[in-house]
Design an enzyme around this catalytic site. Structure first.
Site, mmCIF file in Angstrom:
data_model
loop_
_atom_site.group_PDB
_atom_site.id
_atom_site.type_symbol
_atom_site.label_atom_id
_atom_site.label_comp_id
_atom_site.label_asym_id
_atom_site.label_seq_id
_atom_site.Cartn_x
_atom_site.Cartn_y
_atom_site.Cartn_z
ATOM 1 N N ARG A 196 -0.016 4.592 2.954
ATOM 2 C CA ARG A 196 0.010 4.233 4.374
ATOM 3 C C ARG A 196 0.309 5.392 5.318
ATOM 4 O O ARG A 196 0.222 5.227 6.531
ATOM 5 C CB ARG A 196 1.040 3.121 4.604
ATOM 6 C CG ARG A 196 0.474 1.765 4.396
ATOM 7 C CD ARG A 196 1.522 0.713 4.657
ATOM 8 N NE ARG A 196 2.475 0.582 3.562
ATOM 9 C CZ ARG A 196 3.640 -0.033 3.670
ATOM 10 N NH1 ARG A 196 3.995 -0.532 4.836
ATOM 11 N NH2 ARG A 196 4.446 -0.146 2.628
ATOM 12 N N CYS A 241 0.824 -1.208 0.000
ATOM 13 C CA CYS A 241 0.000 0.000 0.000
ATOM 14 C C CYS A 241 0.856 1.256 0.000
ATOM 15 O O CYS A 241 1.712 1.437 0.872
ATOM 16 C CB CYS A 241 -0.920 0.002 1.213
ATOM 17 S SG CYS A 241 -1.835 1.528 1.335
ATOM 18 N N TRP A 257 -8.681 5.874 -0.813
ATOM 19 C CA TRP A 257 -9.135 6.601 -2.006
ATOM 20 C C TRP A 257 -8.232 6.215 -3.157
ATOM 21 O O TRP A 257 -7.173 5.601 -2.968
ATOM 22 C CB TRP A 257 -9.122 8.112 -1.777
ATOM 23 C CG TRP A 257 -7.906 8.581 -1.067
ATOM 24 C CD1 TRP A 257 -6.676 8.796 -1.595
ATOM 25 C CD2 TRP A 257 -7.802 8.861 0.324
ATOM 26 N NE1 TRP A 257 -5.800 9.184 -0.631
ATOM 27 C CE2 TRP A 257 -6.465 9.243 0.562
ATOM 28 C CE3 TRP A 257 -8.696 8.831 1.393
ATOM 29 C CZ2 TRP A 257 -6.007 9.596 1.824
ATOM 30 C CZ3 TRP A 257 -8.235 9.182 2.642
ATOM 31 C CH2 TRP A 257 -6.908 9.558 2.857
ATOM 32 N N GLU A 309 -4.578 3.951 -10.996
ATOM 33 C CA GLU A 309 -5.363 2.722 -10.835
ATOM 34 C C GLU A 309 -6.570 2.747 -11.757
ATOM 35 O O GLU A 309 -6.880 1.763 -12.433
ATOM 36 C CB GLU A 309 -5.844 2.598 -9.395
ATOM 37 C CG GLU A 309 -4.740 2.419 -8.397
ATOM 38 C CD GLU A 309 -5.301 2.348 -6.987
ATOM 39 O OE1 GLU A 309 -5.680 1.251 -6.573
ATOM 40 O OE2 GLU A 309 -5.375 3.392 -6.315
#
Ligand SMILES: Cc1cc2nc3c(=O)[nH]c(=O)nc-3n(C[C@H](O)[C@H](O)[C@H](O)COP(=O)(O)OP(=O)(O)OC[C@H]3O[C@@H](n4cnc5c(N)ncnc54)[C@H](O)[C@@H]3O)c2cc1C
Ligand SMILES: NC(=O)c1ccc[n+]([C@@H]2O[C@H](COP(=O)([O-])OP(=O)(O)OC[C@H]3O[C@@H](n4cnc5c(N)ncnc54)[C@H](OP(=O)(O)O)[C@@H]3O)[C@@H](O)[C@H]2O)c1
Ligand SMILES: Cc1cc2nc3c(=O)[nH]c(=O)nc-3n(C[C@H](O)[C@H](O)[C@H](O)COP(=O)(O)O)c2cc1C
Length: 1165
Positions: free
Chosen positions: A166, A163, A336, A341
Site C-alpha cells: 500500500r 494489502c 505487482w 505469492e
C-alpha cells in the site's frame, strides 16, 4: 493493489496470534484498561496503543474511530484467520442500504474527498454535499465525479487491510470506463488495462472501472474471472487435475460457454464478461497482452526444464469496490507480485503442488519432515521466482523489501492519518515470518470506506436468459476479437485524459496549446484550459498534464498564470512542511532554485523513469505525468523563467516528467523548438500510456502545423446573408472577442512632452473616465487599451481581398460543420464563434492583428493561394518555419500588406484572413496620475513608436497603439480596462523611504506616485522621503515633467531628484545605473539596508537589469558585502517585496538589443 490472491487460509503461526502479548486482541485489551493518557469519549478510548515487540516502541492508532464496520472479533473469539469475514464481504442479495445509510456513507466520503485537498474549498464542499444528498433522495443514488472516483479508488487501496504494497496507494492509474454498455467495450478496456499494466515488464498499478451497480444487482456488470489472467484446471477421469486446481470450476464454466480446452498445464483462460446483467460473453485474451516468465534457478540448471511459468501481472477482478456507497462489482485492478505469492501458487498442496518434485530434484530427504525439506525447497523455489522475474526485468518484490516498505507506509500513515488498518494475519508473509518486521508489530484491523469487498461468484446466482450457456462459433468470435483489437488503440486512448494548461499575455501560448491539443487528440482526450480557470485541487488526480506558458515582466508569470503559481506555491509549502524539504516563499525564490535544479537535471534523463523504487512512498503528484514548454525571449535575462518555475514545482511534488522542459525563444526558432518538443512529448506520452500505435505520424505532424484547425475554402465562408444583421456595438464585440470586461473612456487631450528640437514624441494622454465606474485605480496600476489599426494599413489589406464583399456591410464568418446523429450525418454552416458580426473594415481595424509578421501556417495558406510558381515555392520555403523564415522575419518584420506586396500573385479570400489572423491584442500603460488628484481621469505617458525595419534601411513602421493614441481627437472613445499591479504599489507605511528609478517613459508610474504623495502631504499625512532618478537624452529635449517635478519638490513629495543625461553635449554619456552608483550610493544603501526602504524600477528590461547590478555594486561598496551576499540581499529585497519592477519590455534600443542577443544565440546553435 495487492491482496492475498491464493484462495486458502494461510496456515501459519496460529499460536502467535493467540499469544496475548502479540495479538491485535491484546492491543484491544490494553486500550480497554484505564489509562490516564487516553482520553475517553462515549466510553471509547480516542486511540489504541500498539507496540512493536522488536524495538519496544509504541504508537497510537486513532483512525480506528472512523471505522464503519467492526471486524467481528470479540473478547471470546478471534476471526483473524477467517478467509472472507463478514466485514469484508458484500452479498447484494442480502445487503441493501437504506436511504439514511446511503446518505451517511456518501456524506462521509465527500467530506473525506474535500478534506484530502491541499487547497480547501468549503463552499464547493457544501454545494457538493447538498447535491449528493439531494440526488440520493430523488434518485436513490448519485454520480461520482471523475476526480472523486480517482480519489475513491486510491483510498480503497489505502484502506485495504490485507494489502502489503500500500505504500504506493497514491500512484494508481484509474481508467474510467463507466460509460461502457456491452461486453465488447469491456473487453477493449481490459485489453488496454493489461497493456498499460504490463508495460513490457515494468509493471504499473491500475484499476479499470465499469458501470456501478444500479438499484438492481441483477443488472450488474461483472468480470466473472476471479483474476484477469488465470491458468485453466482440467479435472481428469481419475480425479487428478491438469493445470491449476484452483480454477477447475471456472474452467468448466468457460467450456460450457463454448471455450475449447487445450488440455495443457498453463492454458490461459478466456475473459468471461457480463454487461447489464445479460448472459456473459467470453473473449480469448490476445496473446501479445500476456507476459509470462519461465522459471529458472540461478544455481540449478535442471530447474528450467521443469517447465514452470507464471504471469507478470496479478490482476484481481472479482472484488467489489465500494466508494462512498457507490458499488462497483466490476473493477479489475492490479499491482505487482510479491515472490512468495507465485511460489505458493505453484507449491501449495492444493494448487500445482510441485514442491515434492523440486525437493526430489534437489536430492532432499522428503520422507522425514524434520529434514525441513519443505522449507529448504520452498526457499529455493522463492529464489528461482525472484531470479527469473528479475532476469526478465519484470517487476517483483521479495517479501523482506515488501515488509520493510509496509512498515514505512505504516509509520507514514500513523503520522499523516493517525492510523493504518492492517490484517496482521495476511500481512505477515507465508515464509520467514519472524524474520520480517511486520511479525513484531501490533496492528489493528478495521474496515473503512472506500473499501474493497469480497462478493459472491456471479455464476452462483445468475439467471440465464439464453439457455444455460451461450456459445459463439469460433470463427465469429475470432472476427469479433480482431475488430475489437484493432479498434482498441483509439477507443481506449480516448479515455486517457490530457489537460493542457496555458498562460499568455499576447496569445501565442494559447495558439501553441491549441496545436498541442490537435496532436494529442490523435491519441488522448485533450482539453485546453487557461491557468486562471483551472481548479488546482484537481491536479493530484490528473494523469497527463501539459503546460505551455510565456514569461512576462522580468521573469514573472503572465497575468492569467498568477493564481496557478500561487496555489502551487501554497501546496508545495504544505508538502514541504510534511516532507521537511525546502520551502518557497515566492516565485522568485523558486526561480532561483529552478535554474539550479535545471543544471542538475540536465545531467540525467527523465524519460519513462518507471523503475523508480517501488518500495518508496508515492508522493502528492506521483500519478501525474507532465511536460512544460516555455515561450520567452532571450533578450530578457530571466529567459522562460516562469515555465521553469512551474516545471520545478510539479517535479518537486513528485510529478513525473515525460520530457525535459522545452524553451522557445521568440528571437530565434520558437516555432521549430515547439514542434520538436511537442513531437517528443507526444511520443513519450503514447509510450507511457501504451496508446497511439494506430496513429499515423503524418497526421500527428500535420496537427503540429496547426492544419487541423486550418483554413480551406470549403471549411470557412463569409456571408452577409445573416438572420441578425445588427453588429454588436464595438464595446460588446470586443468584450466577447477578448472574453474580458472592457470599459470606455473618452479622449480628453494629448500633450507632446518633448521639445520641438527632439523630433520624437512622448505624449501625456489624458482620458476622461467619469462615465465608466469600472475604471478605479491606485497609483502603480496599468491601463490596458484596445487600439485601432491604422486606416492606411487596413485599406491596403481590404484592397487585396479577392472576394467581392462590401467592406461596410455586416458580415459573418461561418464554419462548415458536420455532425453524426442518430438520423445520419447532418451538415450545415454555423457562425464561427470567434469573430462577432461586424463589417470587414471593422474586423481589420479593431479585431485582427494585421501588423505582425505572419506565422508559417499562414504563409502555407498564402502559398496555396499563389498563382505564380516562384512565389509559391518561396512561400513554401518560408512556411517550413525554419532558419529561412527566421531570417526573413527578423530582417523585414513584414506586416500583412507588406507580405502581400512581396507576393503579388497571392489571391486572398477574406475568410482566410478572418479565420486565421491572430487577435489584435491590448497594450498596457502605467498610469501616470493619482485618482485622488485627478478624479474621473486617467493619465498616461506614452512614447510614440516609430522605427525603420531592415536595421534602419527599410520602410517606417508605426506602433499600433501609440500611433492610435497620437492620432486620437478630443471625445474619441478609448476601449480599456484596469490591470491592478499589486506588486507595484507604494509601501503601506508612508513613512518608509522610497527610491524611484525610471529613464524615458519609465517615469510614467512615478508621476502617479508623486501626485499621490502631494495629496497625502496636503491631507497632513506624515510621509517619508522620496528620491527620483530620471534619465533622458538631453535636458532641453526630453526632460519629461520637469516643471511638475520641481513643483513636487517644493511640497517635499519628492525630496531628492537626480538626472542622467545620455546625450548632453557638455557631459559624458550617463545612464541612470551610473548615477545610482556615483551619486546615490550612500542613500540607496542606507534606505534599503538600514531603513527598510523600497526601490522601484520602471521601463526597459535591459535598463532594469543594469540597475539591479548597480544596486549589488552599491551593497558591495557601501555595505562591505561580498558579491554573493550582495546578490542574495538584492534577491531578498525582491522576495520580500521591497524591490519592485514595472517592465515595459525591450523598449530601449530595441533593434540593437534583439540583434545582439539573436546573433549570440544563433552562434550557439
Ligand atoms: C506593464 C507594461 C507597462 C507599460 N507602460 C508603458 C508606458 O507607460 N508608456 C509607454 O509608452 N509604453 C508602455 N508600455 C509599452 C506599451 O505597452 C507598448 O508596447 C508600446 O506603446 C508600443 O505599442 P505600439 O502598439 O505603439 O507598438 P507595436 O505596434 O506594438 O510595436 C512595438 C513593436 O515594434 C517593434 N519595435 C519597436 N521599436 C523597434 C525598433 N527600433 N526596431 C525594430 N523593432 C522595433 C518591437 O517588436 C516592438 O515590440 C508598457 C508595457 C507594459 C508591458
Ligand atoms: N514596445 C516597444 O517597442 C516600445 C515601447 C515604448 C517605447 N518604445 C520606443 O522605445 C524608445 C524609448 O523611448 P523612451 O522615451 O522610453 O526612452 P528614450 O528616450 O529612448 O531613452 C531614455 C534614456 O534611456 C537611455 N538608455 C538607453 N539604453 C539604456 C540602458 N540600457 N540603460 C539605461 N538607460 C538607457 C537613453 O539613452 P540613449 O538613447 O542616448 O542611449 C535615454 O537617455 C522610443 O524610441 C520609443 O519609440 C518602444
Ligand atoms: C513586457 C514583456 C516582458 C517580458 N519578459 C520576459 C521575461 O522576463 N523572460 C522571457 O523569457 N520572455 C519575456 N518576454 C517575452 C515573451 O515571453 C514572449 O514574447 C512570448 O513569446 C510571449 O508569449 P505569449 O503571447 O504567450 O504571452 C517578455 C515580453 C514582454 C512584452
Amino acid at each position: 493493489m495487492e491482496t492475498k490472491r491464493n484462495s486458502f487460509v494461510i496456515d501459519r503461526n496460529g499460536n502467535k496470534l493467540h499469544e496475548p502479548s502479540h495479538s491485535n486482541c491484546n492491543a484491544m485489551e490494553r486500550e480497554n484498561s484505564p489509562d490516564p493518557k487516553t482520553p475517553s469519549r462515549n466510553g471509547t478510548p480516542s486511540f489504541r496503543t500498539l507496540k512493536n515487540w522488536e524495538t519496544g516502541a509504541t504508537i497510537n492508532d486513532s483512525l480506528y474511530h472512523k471505522a464503519k464496520v467492526v471486524t467481528g472479533c470479540t473478547r471470546h473469539n478471534c476471526i483473524g484467520s477467517v478467509m472472507t469475514p463478514d466485514h469484508m464481504s458484500t452479498d447484494p442479495r442480502k445487503h441493501v442500504r437504506t436511504e439514511e445509510q446511503k446518505i451517511g456513507v456518501a456524506v462521509d466520503f465527500i467530506k473525506q474527498y474535500y478534506s484530502s485537498m491541499k487547497r480547501k474549498n468549503p463552499e464547493m464542499e457544501e454545494k457538493r454535499l447538498s447535491e449528493v444528498v439531494e440526488s440520493i433522495k430523488t434518485t436513490g443514488t448519485y454520480h461520482l465525479t471523475e476526480y472523486e472516483l480517482i480519489f475513491g479508488a486510491k483510498t480503497a487501496w489505502r484502506n485495504a487491510p490485507r494489502c502489503i504494497g500500500r505504500i504506493q496507494w497514491n500512484k494508481l492509474q484509474v481508467f474510467d470506463h463507466r460509460h461502457v454498455d456491452n461486453t465488447g467495450m469491456m473487453f477493449d478496456a481490459i485489453c488496454n488495462h493489461l497493456k498499460y499494466a504490463t508495460n513490457k515488464g515494468n509493471i504499473r498499478s491500475c484499476i479499470t472501472f465499469f458501470p456501478p451497480r444500479s438499484d438492481d444487482y441483477m443488472n450488474d456488470f461483472r468480470v466473472w474471472n476471479p483474476q484477469l489472467l488465470l491458468y485453466a484446471g482440467y479435472r481428469q477421469d481419475d480425479g487428478s487435475i491438469i493445470g491449476d486446481p484452483n480454477n477447475v470450476e471456472f474452467t468448466e464454466l468457460c467450456m460450457k460457454l463454448g471455450w475449447k480446452p487445450k488440455g495443457g498445464r498453463f492454458d490461459v483462460l478466456p475473459l468471461v464478461l457480463q454487461a447489464k446483467g445479460e448472459d456473459p460473453d467470453w473473449y480469448a485474451v490476445p496473446k501479445d497482452l500476456i507476459l509470462e516468465v519461465g522459471l529458472r534457478h540461478p544455481r540449478f540448471d535442471w530447474f528450467q526444464n521443469l517447465g514452470y511459468k507464471w504471469f507478470a501481472v496479478p490482476a484481481v477482478s472479482n472484488i467489489m469496490l465500494d466508494i462512498g456507497g457507490i458499488e462497483f462489482p466490476a473493477a479489475p485492478f492490479n499491482g505487482w507480485f510479491m515472490g512468495t505469492e507465485i511460489a505458493r501458487d505453484l507449491c501449495d498442496a492444493s494448487r500445482y503442488n510441485v514442491l515434492q518434485e523440486v525437493a526430489r530434484k534437489m536430492s532432499l530427504d522428503t520422507k522425514n519432515t524434520s529434514s525441513l525439506w519443505k522449507d529448504v525447497a520452498m526457499v529455493e523455489f522463492n529464489i528461482a521466482v525472484l531470479h527469473s522475474y528479475q532476469s526478465d526485468r519484470v517487476t517483483i518484490m521479495d517479501h523482506h523489501s515488501a515488509c520493510e516498505s509496509f512498515m514505512k507506509h505504516f509509520a507514514n500513515e500513523i503520522k499523516t492519518r493517525g492510523g493504518c488498518p492492517g490484517d496482521w494475519v495476511w500481512l505477515t508473509p507465508p515464509i520467514s515470518g519472524s524474520l520480517t518486521p511486520i511479525f513484531h508489530q501490533e496492528i489493528l484491523n478495521y474496515s473503512m470506506n472506500p473499501s474493497c469487498q469480497y462478493q459472491p461468484n456471479p455464476w452462483n446466482y445468475h439467471v440465464w436468459k439464453g439457455g444455460s450457456t451461450k456459445a459463439f462459433s469460433f470463427k465469429q468470435l475470432s472476427k469479433s476479437v480482431l475488430v475489437m483489437s484493432s479498434m482498441m488503440g483509439k477507443a481506449m486512448a480516448n479515455r486517457v485524459k490530457c489537460t493542457i494548461l496555458y498562460a499568455t499575455e499576447t496569445g501565442k501560448s494559447l495558439e501553441y496549446a491549441k496545436s498541442l491539443k490537435d496532436i494529442f487528440n490523435h491519441a488522448f482526450s485533450a482539453k485546453v484550459v487557461c491557468m486562471e480557470d483551472y481548479d488546482t485541487s484537481n491536479l493530484e488526480h490528473e494523469m497527463l498534464l501539459l503546460v505551455v506558458t510565456s514569461t512576462f515582466g522580468n521573469g514573472d508569470p503572465p497575468e492569467n498564470g498568477v493564481s496557478l503559481v500561487q496555489n502551487l506555491l501554497e501546496m508545495s509549502k504544505s508538502e514541504a512542511i510534511q516532507e521537511e524539504v525546502e520551502k518557497y516563499s515566492s516565485i522568485h525564490n523558486v526561480a532561483r532554485r529552478s535554474s539550479r535544479i535545471k543544471s542538475e537535471l540536465s545531467c540525467s534523463s527523465f524519460a519513462g523513469d518507471e523503475s523508480a523504487n517501488i518500495a518508496e512512498a508515492a508522493g502528492y503528484l506521483s500519478n501525474l505525468r507532465f511536460a512544460v514548454f516555455g515561450l520567452g525571449s532571450s533578450a530578457y535575462p530571466q529567459f522562460c523563467a516562469f515555465a521553469n518555475v512551474i516545471d520545478t514545482l510539479l517535479g518537486e511534488m513528485q510529478g513525473e516528467r515525460l520530457r525535459d522542459i522545452g524553451e522557445g525563444d521568440e528571437l530565434c526558432g520558437q516555432e521549430e523548438s515547439f514542434r520538436t518538443w511537442a513531437k517528443d512529448v507526444f511520443k513519450a506520452a503514447c509510450q507511457t500510456f501504451c496508446v497511439g500505435e494506430d496513429v499515423s505520424s503524418d497526421a500527428a505532424s500535420k496537427a503540429l502545423m496547426g492544419l487541423d484547425r486550418s483554413w480551406s475554402t470549403n471549411k470557412f465562408r463569409v456571408t452577409s446573408d445573416i438572420d441578425d444583421d445588427v453588429s454588436p456595438d464595438i464595446l460588446e464585440g470586443l468584450s466577447k472577442f477578448h472574453k474580458k470586461k472592457i470599459s470606455v473612456c473618452s479622449m480628453n487631450k494629448t500633450i507632446n512632452l518633448q521639445s520641438k528640437e527632439s523630433g520624437r514624441t512622448t505624449l501625456l494622454v489624458e482620458l476622461d473616465c467619469r462615465e465608466s465606474s469600472d475604471i478605479q485605480y491606485l497609483p502603480g496600476d496599468h491601463l490596458g487599451i484596445y487600439p485601432c489599426n491604422q486606416t492606411e494599413i487596413v485599406n491596403r489589406v481590404l484592397a487585396r481581398l479577392s472576394d467581392d464583399i462590401d467592406e461596410d456591410t455586416p458580415i459573418q464568418l461561418q464554419m462548415f460543420e458536420q455532425r453524426t446523429t442518430a438520423l445520419g450525418t447532418i451538415s450545415n454552416w454555423v457562425p464561427d464563434k470567434r469573430l462577432p458580426t461586424c463589417t470587414l473594415r471593422c474586423a481589420f481595424e479593431r479585431y485582427l492583428d494585421i501588423n505582425s509578421c505572419p506565422t508559417p501556417l499562414l504563409l502555407k495558406h498564402f502559398a496555396d493561394c499563389a498563382t505564380n510558381d516562384k512565389e509559391k515555392s518561396r512561400l513554401l520555403e518560408l512556411a517550413e518555419g525554419k532558419s529561412k523564415y527566421e531570417e526573413w522575419k527578423f530582417n523585414y518584420m513584414p506586416n500583412i500588406p507588406e507580405v502581400l506586396d512581396e507576393f503579388t500573385s497571392v489571391e486572398i479570400e477574406s475568410s482566410l484572413l478572418l479565420s486565421q489572423l491572430p487577435p489584435l491584442q491590448c497594450r498596457y500603460y502605467s498610469i501616470s496620475s493619482s485618482a485622488s488628484v485627478h478624479p474621473g481621469q486617467v493619465h498616461l505617458t506614452v512614447s510614440v513608436v516609430n522605427y525603420k525595419t531592415q536595421g534602419g534601411k527599410g520602410p517606417v513602421h508605426h506602433g499600433v497603439c501609440s500611433t492610435y493614441l497620437n492620432n486620437a481627437s478630443h471625445g474619441d472613445e478609448v476601449h480599456c480596462f484596469i490591470r491592478p499591479a499589486t506588486e507595484f504599489r507604494l509601501p503601506d507605511d508612508p513613512t518608509k523611504p522610497v527610491l524611484l528609478i525610471g529613464p524615458g517613459t519609465g517615469i510614467a508610474p512615478f508621476r502617479s506616485f508623486w501626485q499621490q504623495r502631494e495629496h497625502e502631504i496636503e491631507k497632513g499625512t506624515n510621509c517619508g522621503e522620496m528620491a527620483l532618478l530620471f534619465g533622458c537624452r538631453h535636458p532641453e529635449q526630453d526632460h519629461l515633467y520637469k516643471e511638475e517635478i520641481q513643483q513636487a519638490m517644493k511640497c517635499a513629495a519628492i525630496t531628492h531628484y537626480e538626472t542622467a543625461f545620455s546625450r548632453h553635449s557638455d557631459q559624458p554619456k550617463q545612464y541612470v545605473q551610473h548615477v545610482l552608483k556615483e551619486r546615490l550610493a550612500e542613500l540607496a544603501y542606507q534606505w534599503l539596508a538600514e531603513k527598510d526602504g523600497h526601490v522601484y524600477i520602471c521601463g526597459d528590461v535591459t535598463m532594469a537589469n543594469c540597475v539591479n547590478t548597480s544596486l549589488i555594486d552599491v551593497m558591495v561598496s557601501r555595505g562591505k558585502m561580498n558579491l554573493i551576499t550582495a546578490s542574495d540581499f538584492i534577491a531578498k529585497l525582491k522576495e520580500t517585496k521591497h524591490l519592485h519592477e514595472d517592465i515595459f519590455g525591450v523598449t530601449l534600443r530595441t533593434f540593437e538589443v534583439n540583434n545582439r542577443v539573436r546573433t549570440r544565440r544563433m552562434s550557439m546553435m
